[in-house]
Motif scaffolding. Structure first.
Motif, PDB file in Angstrom:
ATOM      1  N   GLY A  54       0.825  -1.193   0.000  1.00 14.88           N
ATOM      2  CA  GLY A  54       0.000   0.000   0.000  1.00 14.88           C
ATOM      3  C   GLY A  54       0.860   1.244   0.000  1.00 14.88           C
ATOM      4  O   GLY A  54       2.054   1.176   0.293  1.00 14.88           O
ATOM      5  N   CYS A  55       0.235   2.366  -0.359  1.00 11.03           N
ATOM      6  CA  CYS A  55       0.972   3.623  -0.367  1.00 11.03           C
ATOM      7  C   CYS A  55       0.020   4.778  -0.076  1.00 11.03           C
ATOM      8  O   CYS A  55      -1.199   4.648  -0.197  1.00 11.03           O
ATOM      9  CB  CYS A  55       1.684   3.843  -1.697  1.00 11.03           C
ATOM     10  N   VAL A  56       0.607   5.902   0.316  1.00 12.72           N
ATOM     11  CA  VAL A  56      -0.118   7.146   0.530  1.00 12.72           C
ATOM     12  C   VAL A  56       0.880   8.283   0.384  1.00 12.72           C
ATOM     13  O   VAL A  56       2.067   8.120   0.667  1.00 12.72           O
ATOM     14  CB  VAL A  56      -0.811   7.197   1.911  1.00 12.72           C
ATOM     15  N   ALA A  57       0.396   9.423  -0.069  1.00 14.27           N
ATOM     16  CA  ALA A  57       1.255  10.601  -0.214  1.00 14.27           C
ATOM     17  C   ALA A  57       0.590  11.801   0.442  1.00 14.27           C
ATOM     18  O   ALA A  57      -0.647  11.861   0.570  1.00 14.27           O
ATOM     19  CB  ALA A  57       1.516  10.887  -1.696  1.00 14.27           C
ATOM     20  N   LEU A  58       1.422  12.748   0.853  1.00 19.26           N
ATOM     21  CA  LEU A  58       0.970  14.030   1.378  1.00 19.26           C
ATOM     22  C   LEU A  58       1.522  15.105   0.457  1.00 19.26           C
ATOM     23  O   LEU A  58       2.736  15.216   0.285  1.00 19.26           O
ATOM     24  CB  LEU A  58       1.486  14.255   2.798  1.00 19.26           C
ATOM     25  N   GLN A  59       0.630  15.858  -0.144  1.00 20.23           N
ATOM     26  CA  GLN A  59       1.041  16.989  -0.980  1.00 20.23           C
ATOM     27  C   GLN A  59       0.787  18.263  -0.183  1.00 20.23           C
ATOM     28  O   GLN A  59      -0.306  18.470   0.343  1.00 20.23           O
ATOM     29  CB  GLN A  59       0.269  17.019  -2.300  1.00 20.23           C
ATOM     30  N   ARG A  60       1.815  19.100  -0.094  1.00 21.49           N
ATOM     31  CA  ARG A  60       1.712  20.331   0.687  1.00 21.49           C
ATOM     32  C   ARG A  60       1.165  21.469  -0.166  1.00 21.49           C
ATOM     33  O   ARG A  60       1.631  21.695  -1.280  1.00 21.49           O
ATOM     34  CB  ARG A  60       3.086  20.711   1.211  1.00 21.49           C
ATOM     35  N   HIS A  61       0.202  22.174   0.386  1.00 19.14           N
ATOM     36  CA  HIS A  61      -0.370  23.371  -0.233  1.00 19.14           C
ATOM     37  C   HIS A  61      -0.355  24.481   0.811  1.00 19.14           C
ATOM     38  O   HIS A  61      -0.232  24.217   2.004  1.00 19.14           O
ATOM     39  CB  HIS A  61      -1.818  23.117  -0.679  1.00 19.14           C
ATOM     40  N   ALA A  62      -0.539  25.704   0.373  1.00 20.22           N
ATOM     41  CA  ALA A  62      -0.636  26.820   1.310  1.00 20.22           C
ATOM     42  C   ALA A  62      -1.920  26.653   2.123  1.00 20.22           C
ATOM     43  O   ALA A  62      -3.011  26.648   1.575  1.00 20.22           O
ATOM     44  CB  ALA A  62      -0.648  28.151   0.561  1.00 20.22           C
ATOM     45  N   GLY A  63      -1.783  26.451   3.424  1.00 20.45           N
ATOM     46  CA  GLY A  63      -2.932  26.376   4.307  1.00 20.45           C
ATOM     47  C   GLY A  63      -3.517  24.996   4.543  1.00 20.45           C
ATOM     48  O   GLY A  63      -4.344  24.825   5.427  1.00 20.45           O
ATOM     49  N   TYR A  64      -3.117  23.995   3.790  1.00 14.40           N
ATOM     50  CA  TYR A  64      -3.642  22.642   4.002  1.00 14.40           C
ATOM     51  C   TYR A  64      -2.737  21.605   3.350  1.00 14.40           C
ATOM     52  O   TYR A  64      -1.931  21.900   2.467  1.00 14.40           O
ATOM     53  CB  TYR A  64      -5.072  22.502   3.460  1.00 14.40           C
ATOM     54  N   GLY A  65      -2.876  20.372   3.805  1.00 15.51           N
ATOM     55  CA  GLY A  65      -2.225  19.238   3.176  1.00 15.51           C
ATOM     56  C   GLY A  65      -3.270  18.458   2.405  1.00 15.51           C
ATOM     57  O   GLY A  65      -4.455  18.470   2.752  1.00 15.51           O
ATOM     58  N   GLU A  66      -2.829  17.779   1.360  1.00 17.03           N
ATOM     59  CA  GLU A  66      -3.749  16.981   0.557  1.00 17.03           C
ATOM     60  C   GLU A  66      -3.293  15.523   0.542  1.00 17.03           C
ATOM     61  O   GLU A  66      -2.148  15.223   0.229  1.00 17.03           O
ATOM     62  CB  GLU A  66      -3.823  17.517  -0.869  1.00 17.03           C
ATOM     63  N   VAL A  67      -4.205  14.644   0.883  1.00 13.86           N
ATOM     64  CA  VAL A  67      -3.948  13.206   0.822  1.00 13.86           C
ATOM     65  C   VAL A  67      -4.041  12.788  -0.642  1.00 13.86           C
ATOM     66  O   VAL A  67      -5.040  13.048  -1.312  1.00 13.86           O
ATOM     67  CB  VAL A  67      -4.969  12.412   1.666  1.00 13.86           C
ATOM     68  N   LYS A  68      -3.000  12.137  -1.133  1.00 13.19           N
ATOM     69  CA  LYS A  68      -2.955  11.676  -2.520  1.00 13.19           C
ATOM     70  C   LYS A  68      -2.510  10.212  -2.548  1.00 13.19           C
ATOM     71  O   LYS A  68      -1.840   9.731  -1.638  1.00 13.19           O
ATOM     72  CB  LYS A  68      -1.946  12.507  -3.346  1.00 13.19           C
ATOM     73  N   SER A  69      -2.877   9.537  -3.606  1.00 13.99           N
ATOM     74  CA  SER A  69      -2.351   8.204  -3.929  1.00 13.99           C
ATOM     75  C   SER A  69      -2.528   7.167  -2.836  1.00 13.99           C
ATOM     76  O   SER A  69      -1.695   6.281  -2.687  1.00 13.99           O
ATOM     77  CB  SER A  69      -0.867   8.303  -4.311  1.00 13.99           C
ATOM     78  N   LEU A  70      -3.626   7.239  -2.074  1.00 14.65           N
ATOM     79  CA  LEU A  70      -3.890   6.194  -1.092  1.00 14.65           C
ATOM     80  C   LEU A  70      -4.406   4.979  -1.852  1.00 14.65           C
ATOM     81  O   LEU A  70      -5.449   5.029  -2.503  1.00 14.65           O
ATOM     82  CB  LEU A  70      -4.917   6.662  -0.060  1.00 14.65           C
ATOM     83  N   PHE A  71      -3.644   3.898  -1.778  1.00 11.30           N
ATOM     84  CA  PHE A  71      -3.982   2.692  -2.542  1.00 11.30           C
ATOM     85  C   PHE A  71      -3.443   1.481  -1.807  1.00 11.30           C
ATOM     86  O   PHE A  71      -2.330   1.498  -1.279  1.00 11.30           O
ATOM     87  CB  PHE A  71      -3.359   2.760  -3.942  1.00 11.30           C
ATOM     88  N   VAL A  72      -4.237   0.418  -1.779  1.00 13.82           N
ATOM     89  CA  VAL A  72      -3.826  -0.853  -1.189  1.00 13.82           C
ATOM     90  C   VAL A  72      -3.991  -1.926  -2.260  1.00 13.82           C
ATOM     91  O   VAL A  72      -5.025  -1.985  -2.933  1.00 13.82           O
ATOM     92  CB  VAL A  72      -4.664  -1.179   0.071  1.00 13.82           C
ATOM     93  N   ALA A  73      -2.962  -2.751  -2.406  1.00 14.41           N
ATOM     94  CA  ALA A  73      -3.005  -3.838  -3.392  1.00 14.41           C
ATOM     95  C   ALA A  73      -4.205  -4.747  -3.115  1.00 14.41           C
ATOM     96  O   ALA A  73      -4.551  -4.991  -1.950  1.00 14.41           O
ATOM     97  CB  ALA A  73      -1.710  -4.650  -3.327  1.00 14.41           C
ATOM     98  N   PRO A  74      -4.855  -5.243  -4.160  1.00 14.13           N
ATOM     99  CA  PRO A  74      -6.050  -6.084  -3.978  1.00 14.13           C
ATOM    100  C   PRO A  74      -5.840  -7.245  -3.001  1.00 14.13           C
ATOM    101  O   PRO A  74      -6.719  -7.539  -2.187  1.00 14.13           O
ATOM    102  CB  PRO A  74      -6.353  -6.593  -5.384  1.00 14.13           C
ATOM    103  N   GLU A  75      -4.678  -7.874  -3.047  1.00 11.01           N
ATOM    104  CA  GLU A  75      -4.437  -9.032  -2.178  1.00 11.01           C
ATOM    105  C   GLU A  75      -4.270  -8.651  -0.709  1.00 11.01           C
ATOM    106  O   GLU A  75      -4.299  -9.515   0.166  1.00 11.01           O
ATOM    107  CB  GLU A  75      -3.217  -9.833  -2.664  1.00 11.01           C
TER     108      GLU A  75
END
Length: 151
Positions: A54-75
């Motif tokens: 699985g993976c997840v990313a945090l993208q930084r923006h002015a004033g907030y963070g954005e959750v990106k690319s949250l994914f878990v392999a089917p198995e």
């Protein structure tokens, strides 16, 4: 974690393939490998026995963070990895001083929507450069000062 590492790349490519199969190209807002390696993004993976599940990313923006690319392999679905990854990105966002997380997901991703709702995210309208469309669902969660989560 580098998106260029072969097991991470394979997981991200699987995520992208699923998004492309489910949603029109102009309504897909996934970050490509170059963007995931950018200076405003941090990427983490969940591993077991040297396999990235699985993976997840945090993208930084002015004033907030954005959750990106949250994914878990089917198995690996049903093991709670999505929740663990989300808790991890929330903890890091708090440590980095963000008081708000936002995200965009697809309306055909029922399990993702349920995870976000159960984790305290509330639906909202488009934010940043997003526009309303037939597929996107937008969420946000205030990160108040409460208990810290370590990940």
């Amino acid at each position: 974690m580098s998106p260029d590492a072969p097991p991470v790349r394979a997981l991200i490519e699987a995520s992208h393939a699923l998004m492309c199969a489910l949603f029109p190209a102009d309504e897909n807002h996934m970050l490509d490998l170059d963007a995931l390696a950018g200076p405003d993004v941090r990427l983490w993976g969940a591993e077991a026995e040297a396999e990235v599940l699985g993976c997840v990313a945090l993208q930084r923006h002015a004033g907030y963070g954005e959750v990106k690319s949250l994914f878990v392999a089917p198995e690996a679905r049903g093991l709670g990895l999505g929740r663990k990854l989300l808790l991890h990105v929330e903890a890091v966002a708090r440590e980095e001083g963000f008081s708000l997380l936002r995200l965009e997901t697809g309306n055909k991703l029922a399990a993702a929507g349920a995870l976000y709702a159960q984790s305290g995210y509330r639906q909202r309208g488009p934010f940043g450069g997003y526009a309303a469309n037939g597929s996107s669902v937008f969420y946000e969660k205030p990160l108040g000062g409460g208990a810290r989560i370590s990940g």
